[in-house]
Design a protein around this motif. Structure first.
Motif, mmCIF file in Angstrom:
data_model
loop_
_atom_site.group_PDB
_atom_site.id
_atom_site.type_symbol
_atom_site.label_atom_id
_atom_site.label_comp_id
_atom_site.label_asym_id
_atom_site.label_seq_id
_atom_site.Cartn_x
_atom_site.Cartn_y
_atom_site.Cartn_z
ATOM 1 N N TRP A 1 0.837 -1.200 0.000
ATOM 2 C CA TRP A 1 0.000 0.000 0.000
ATOM 3 C C TRP A 1 0.870 1.246 0.000
ATOM 4 O O TRP A 1 1.906 1.274 0.660
ATOM 5 C CB TRP A 1 -0.850 0.058 1.272
ATOM 6 N N GLN A 2 0.391 2.282 -0.659
ATOM 7 C CA GLN A 2 1.006 3.621 -0.572
ATOM 8 C C GLN A 2 -0.106 4.638 -0.377
ATOM 9 O O GLN A 2 -1.085 4.632 -1.150
ATOM 10 C CB GLN A 2 1.683 3.971 -1.886
ATOM 11 N N ARG A 3 0.067 5.507 0.619
ATOM 12 C CA ARG A 3 -0.916 6.575 0.770
ATOM 13 C C ARG A 3 -0.525 7.708 -0.166
ATOM 14 O O ARG A 3 0.602 8.195 -0.113
ATOM 15 C CB ARG A 3 -0.952 7.085 2.215
ATOM 16 N N ARG A 4 -1.432 8.138 -1.032
ATOM 17 C CA ARG A 4 -1.080 9.125 -2.062
ATOM 18 C C ARG A 4 -1.508 10.527 -1.704
ATOM 19 O O ARG A 4 -0.785 11.477 -1.965
ATOM 20 C CB ARG A 4 -1.705 8.733 -3.393
ATOM 21 N N GLN A 5 -2.699 10.715 -1.181
ATOM 22 C CA GLN A 5 -3.127 12.072 -0.834
ATOM 23 C C GLN A 5 -4.272 12.071 0.166
ATOM 24 O O GLN A 5 -5.019 11.107 0.256
ATOM 25 C CB GLN A 5 -3.502 12.887 -2.063
ATOM 26 N N ARG A 6 -4.344 13.192 0.911
ATOM 27 C CA ARG A 6 -5.483 13.388 1.815
ATOM 28 C C ARG A 6 -6.407 14.432 1.192
ATOM 29 O O ARG A 6 -5.947 15.472 0.711
ATOM 30 C CB ARG A 6 -5.017 13.877 3.177
ATOM 31 N N VAL A 7 -7.698 14.139 1.215
ATOM 32 C CA VAL A 7 -8.689 15.071 0.676
ATOM 33 C C VAL A 7 -9.501 15.594 1.849
ATOM 34 O O VAL A 7 -10.308 14.863 2.442
ATOM 35 C CB VAL A 7 -9.599 14.364 -0.358
ATOM 36 N N TRP A 8 -9.263 16.843 2.200
ATOM 37 C CA TRP A 8 -9.962 17.440 3.345
ATOM 38 C C TRP A 8 -11.396 17.787 2.986
ATOM 39 O O TRP A 8 -12.284 17.708 3.835
ATOM 40 C CB TRP A 8 -9.232 18.697 3.829
#
Ligand SMILES: C[S@@+](CC[C@H](N)C(=O)[O-])C[C@H]1O[C@@H](n2cnc3c(N)ncnc32)[C@H](O)[C@@H]1O
Length: 186
Positions: free
Chosen positions: A162-169
């Motif tokens: 797994w790779q975390r790519r972005q957070r969407v607030w």
């Protein structure tokens, strides 16, 4: 389908829907961005079509299969986009059935509520996702989650990472977009 109708459906089947509102435009754009290049796309848990619309905007010519478990939602998606085949059914059945005819370079974009699904369905779904992604080095799964950890854990022996790519607030609630692919793929 309008947000109020989605909310009613979500209140009736919370474990299967896993959200109180459709995905925001920001989250849909982030998912479509992370889908990247592919020869074919499968969207799992297409719901109201918020992410389907962003995928079509960004990848208008790719053949696409949109899968949704709830007949009312699947019916509302039928015929909305050229080049999108809509199937009503469980993601793991459709993934396993379609796998032999799909190209290696197929990306899976998922809104499935993997944490809240009933245990047997969750296990079958995760097994099908891992088999599908593991079958070709160019395959990947794009999945969002509301919790600050990977959408599901992998055994130490798994060839996938797994790779975390972005957070969407700007989503209700805020969400992280993760990508699952073979450890050697990137
Ligand atoms: C978070 S909601 C939909 C989010 C969607 N992006 C939207 O904006 O409407 C998750 C969706 O997954 C569907 N779903 C849940 N389990 C499923 C399964 N096993 N196979 C296919 N769809 C499933 C639910 O019916 C629901 O529409």
């Amino acid at each position: 389908m309008k947000s109020a109708a989605f909310l009613m459906l979500a209140l009736g089947r919370p474990a299967h829907i896993g959200a109180l509102a459709p995905s925001s435009r920001r989250l849909a754009d982030a998912m479509a961005h992370e889908a990247g290049r592919a020869r074919c796309m499968i969207e799992l848990g297409a719901g109201t079509g918020a992410i389907t619309a962003a995928l079509r905007e960004r990848h208008p010519h790719l053949p696409m299969l949109a899968v949704e478990l709830q007949p009312a939602l699947a019916d509302a998606l039928q015929g909305r986009w050229d080049g999108v085949e809509v199937r009503c059914g469980a993601a793991h059945h459709i993934l396993r059935h379609e796998a032999p005819r799909l190209p290696g370079e197929t990306v899976v974009v998922s809104s499935l509520p993997l944490r809240s699904l009933p245990a047997p369905l969750r296990t079958s779904t995760i097994d099908a996702l891992c088999s599908f992604v593991g079958a070709h080095p160019a395959r990947r799964l794009v999945q969002y989650t509301y919790q600050p950890r990977a959408p599901f854990s992998l055994p130490g022996s798994s060839p996938l990472r797994w790779q975390r790519r972005q957070r969407v607030w700007r989503n209700l609630p805020p969400a992280d977009v993760w990508v699952l692919e073979r450890a050697t793929a990137s």
